[in-house]
Design an enzyme around this catalytic site. Sequence first.
Site, PDB file in Angstrom:
ATOM      1  N   ARG A  95       0.592  -1.193  -0.083  1.00  0.00           N
ATOM      2  CA  ARG A  95      -0.074  -0.150   0.144  1.00  0.00           C
ATOM      3  C   ARG A  95       0.743   1.277   0.061  1.00  0.00           C
ATOM      4  NH1 ARG A  95      -4.985   1.820  -1.478  1.00  0.00           N
ATOM      5  NH2 ARG A  95      -6.155   2.723   0.369  1.00  0.00           N
ATOM      6  N   THR A 379      -9.763   0.288  -9.517  1.00  0.00           N
ATOM      7  CA  THR A 379      -8.860  -0.415  -9.038  1.00  0.00           C
ATOM      8  C   THR A 379      -8.789  -1.733  -9.871  1.00  0.00           C
ATOM      9  OG1 THR A 379      -9.379   0.355  -6.665  1.00  0.00           O
ATOM     10  CG2 THR A 379      -8.389  -1.894  -6.933  1.00  0.00           C
ATOM     11  N   THR A 397      -4.029  -0.649  -7.230  1.00  0.00           N
ATOM     12  CA  THR A 397      -5.056   0.607  -7.281  1.00  0.00           C
ATOM     13  C   THR A 397      -3.996   1.932  -7.588  1.00  0.00           C
ATOM     14  OG1 THR A 397      -6.893   1.862  -6.721  1.00  0.00           O
ATOM     15  CG2 THR A 397      -5.340   1.075  -5.195  1.00  0.00           C
ATOM     16  N   ASP A 421      -7.787   8.391   0.523  1.00  0.00           N
ATOM     17  CA  ASP A 421      -8.365   7.348   1.200  1.00  0.00           C
ATOM     18  C   ASP A 421      -8.155   7.569   2.623  1.00  0.00           C
ATOM     19  OD1 ASP A 421      -9.602   5.974  -0.598  1.00  0.00           O
ATOM     20  OD2 ASP A 421      -8.012   4.432  -0.799  1.00  0.00           O
ATOM     21  N   SER A 450      -7.594   0.855   3.353  1.00  0.00           N
ATOM     22  CA  SER A 450      -8.281   0.590   2.091  1.00  0.00           C
ATOM     23  C   SER A 450      -9.464  -0.480   2.035  1.00  0.00           C
ATOM     24  CB  SER A 450      -7.061  -0.316   1.574  1.00  0.00           C
ATOM     25  OG  SER A 450      -7.427  -1.026   0.153  1.00  0.00           O
ATOM     26  N   SER A 451     -10.087  -0.634   0.991  1.00  0.00           N
ATOM     27  CA  SER A 451     -11.040  -1.933   0.892  1.00  0.00           C
ATOM     28  C   SER A 451     -10.718  -2.922   0.049  1.00  0.00           C
ATOM     29  CB  SER A 451     -12.508  -0.841   0.352  1.00  0.00           C
ATOM     30  OG  SER A 451     -12.818   0.111   1.294  1.00  0.00           O
ATOM     31  N   GLY A 471     -13.654  -1.489  -7.202  1.00  0.00           N
ATOM     32  CA  GLY A 471     -14.779  -1.092  -6.886  1.00  0.00           C
ATOM     33  C   GLY A 471     -15.046   0.080  -5.511  1.00  0.00           C
ATOM     34  N   GLY A 472     -13.563   0.485  -5.172  1.00  0.00           N
ATOM     35  CA  GLY A 472     -13.733   1.520  -4.061  1.00  0.00           C
ATOM     36  C   GLY A 472     -14.112   0.600  -2.716  1.00  0.00           C
TER      37      GLY A 472
HETATM   38  N1  GLY Z   1      -8.301   3.058  -3.247  1.00  0.00           N
HETATM   39  C1  GLY Z   1      -9.194   2.075  -2.848  1.00  0.00           C
HETATM   40  C2  GLY Z   1      -9.246   1.209  -1.840  1.00  0.00           C
HETATM   41  O1  GLY Z   1      -7.778   1.115  -1.501  1.00  0.00           O
HETATM   42  O2  GLY Z   1      -9.770   0.721  -1.275  1.00  0.00           O
END
Ligand code: GLY
Length: 576
Positions: A95, A379, A397, A421, A450-451, A471-472
């Site tokens: 990340r 993403t 992403t 985020d 993050s998701s 999909g965020g």
């Molecule tokens: N940028 C989307 C996520 O990391 O959830």
Amino acid sequence: MKYNPRLFILFLVVFLQANFIFGQVYARNGMVSSSSKIASEVGIDILKKGGNAIDASVATAFALAVTHPSAGNIGGGGFLVFMDSTGITTTIDFREKAPLKASPTMFLDDDGNLTEGANLYGRQASMHHIGAKSIGVPGTVAGLYLAHKKYGSLPWVDLVQPSIDLAENGFPLTWSLFSAAAYFNTNSPIPFLKNFFSKDNGELTQFGELWKQPELANTLTEIRDHGQDGFYKGVVAKEIVRFMEENGGIITMEDLERYTAIERKPMKGSFKGYDIYSMPPPSSGGVALIEMMNLMELADLDSIEFNSAAYVHLVAEVMRRAYADRAEHLGDADFNLDMPLDKLTSKSFAKTRFDNIDMANASVSDSTRFGQIYDGKNTTHFSVADVSGNAVSLTYTLEHSYGSGMGASKLGFIFNNEMGDFNPKPGFTTKTGLIGTGPNLIQPEKRMLSSMTPTIVAKDGKPYLIIGSPGGRTIINTVFQTVLNVLAYDMRVDKAIEALKIHHQWLPDRILYERMLLSPDTRKALEAMNHTLVPVNSLGVLMGIQIDTKENIMIGASDSSSSDGAAVGYKYASYY
Ligand code: GLY
């Protein structure tokens, strides 16, 4: 048998088109399912050379940075979940991080209000944010290098070279890429993005024409020749820092040199005898997925028919609870040492959460406590399985589609805008927009929450389902429902991917649903339970592989929402 040209042509037509006509691909010796057929083929070529699932993943990830630039990247970050053939599972966290010069209030003006466009505030109104402060320290190259060093089997150069070839020689611009190219060329206020798809003579590359990226090929060559240092030190790093200084960014050479990817223990849960492995914080995906699966295990699913109002109601209530917990508790594990991860993923906690679901009425999200911000949906995920039984689930992403839209022309790649985020305004949580809770406030070197939910489900200690999605904030829910569809509703992976998806994220207090897949009668029944329903065209772009160990067959599936994606198998057994 005598050669029959008509039969041969018929065979070719069926063979070549089957991938695009049907949702699933069967193979015995390996599978890659990604958002770009070309990138999936790169991964399969690596498997054919004797590479393992990690090798194929590294090569596929670099190839996606060339062929799927809206999300495939070297300027962003992500997560990788790896299960080896003995069932040992690990994860790699690459990340992005906040730069050393970042601070919790860096996106606020003198009056303490969010500065429009500085991070991602107001991004619903405009597609991209002009502001290099939105760029987090990229992690992708470090993550892929760590995966290669620890678990790969082929030389690094062999994994990077295919993407250099693609960038140098070009590939035919697909319709979806051309559509983006034409849009940016007319509308983008960011010169880099406006010209991203232009040829040397300045003209826009047309649909079907070869799109070449010579600057990206040079950057990838540095990475091929110098590994991680090819990005974080040397000429590429110098050019990144020069770009930052010229454009108001805050990433320094020290940020780049200090960046490391981290191997973390996966989040582990279970559902009716299956083991679920997913990403721990700084992703919220694994925790929320396991919490939701635990709640669903308590429901009498035999009496709740898929797609019924009772099903949608229950799933939405489960999501509401998990997302409230996500907002309250989760952030980067290295900065939040006291996150109650064991509690949130325990069966006993699920029982207390499940017991207060009213099966006939919607609960009300408490708007004084938590809210959610709009999240980029762009993403990309891919799944890989090799002949030895190793599996990789990788999601990475740039945050927004084409990230910040910014890049250094000499380097040819796009930077993320992942700083959005983070929770941008400490203590400021609204009903419709922002979260201001502590665990995900900006701090130097922190990773933003993050998701992303790259997941591997195991049966009898072996990979059974390899799945993930872009999909965020909807990612966790689309992965959750796909896993549930396979494990509880007995759907094959391609059917599970295509079946109805809904999304509830605590706040805003409403259910998004795929408009073609929920009947008006069901919606009426849900409204009578006090749910608010909002239609969307689709949720998630899932890329999955299911492994039938009894039949020794891999089933690859690519979401029909993906224009350029495909599951590609090594030694096809058959197409259906
Ligand atoms: N940028 C989307 C996520 O990391 O959830």
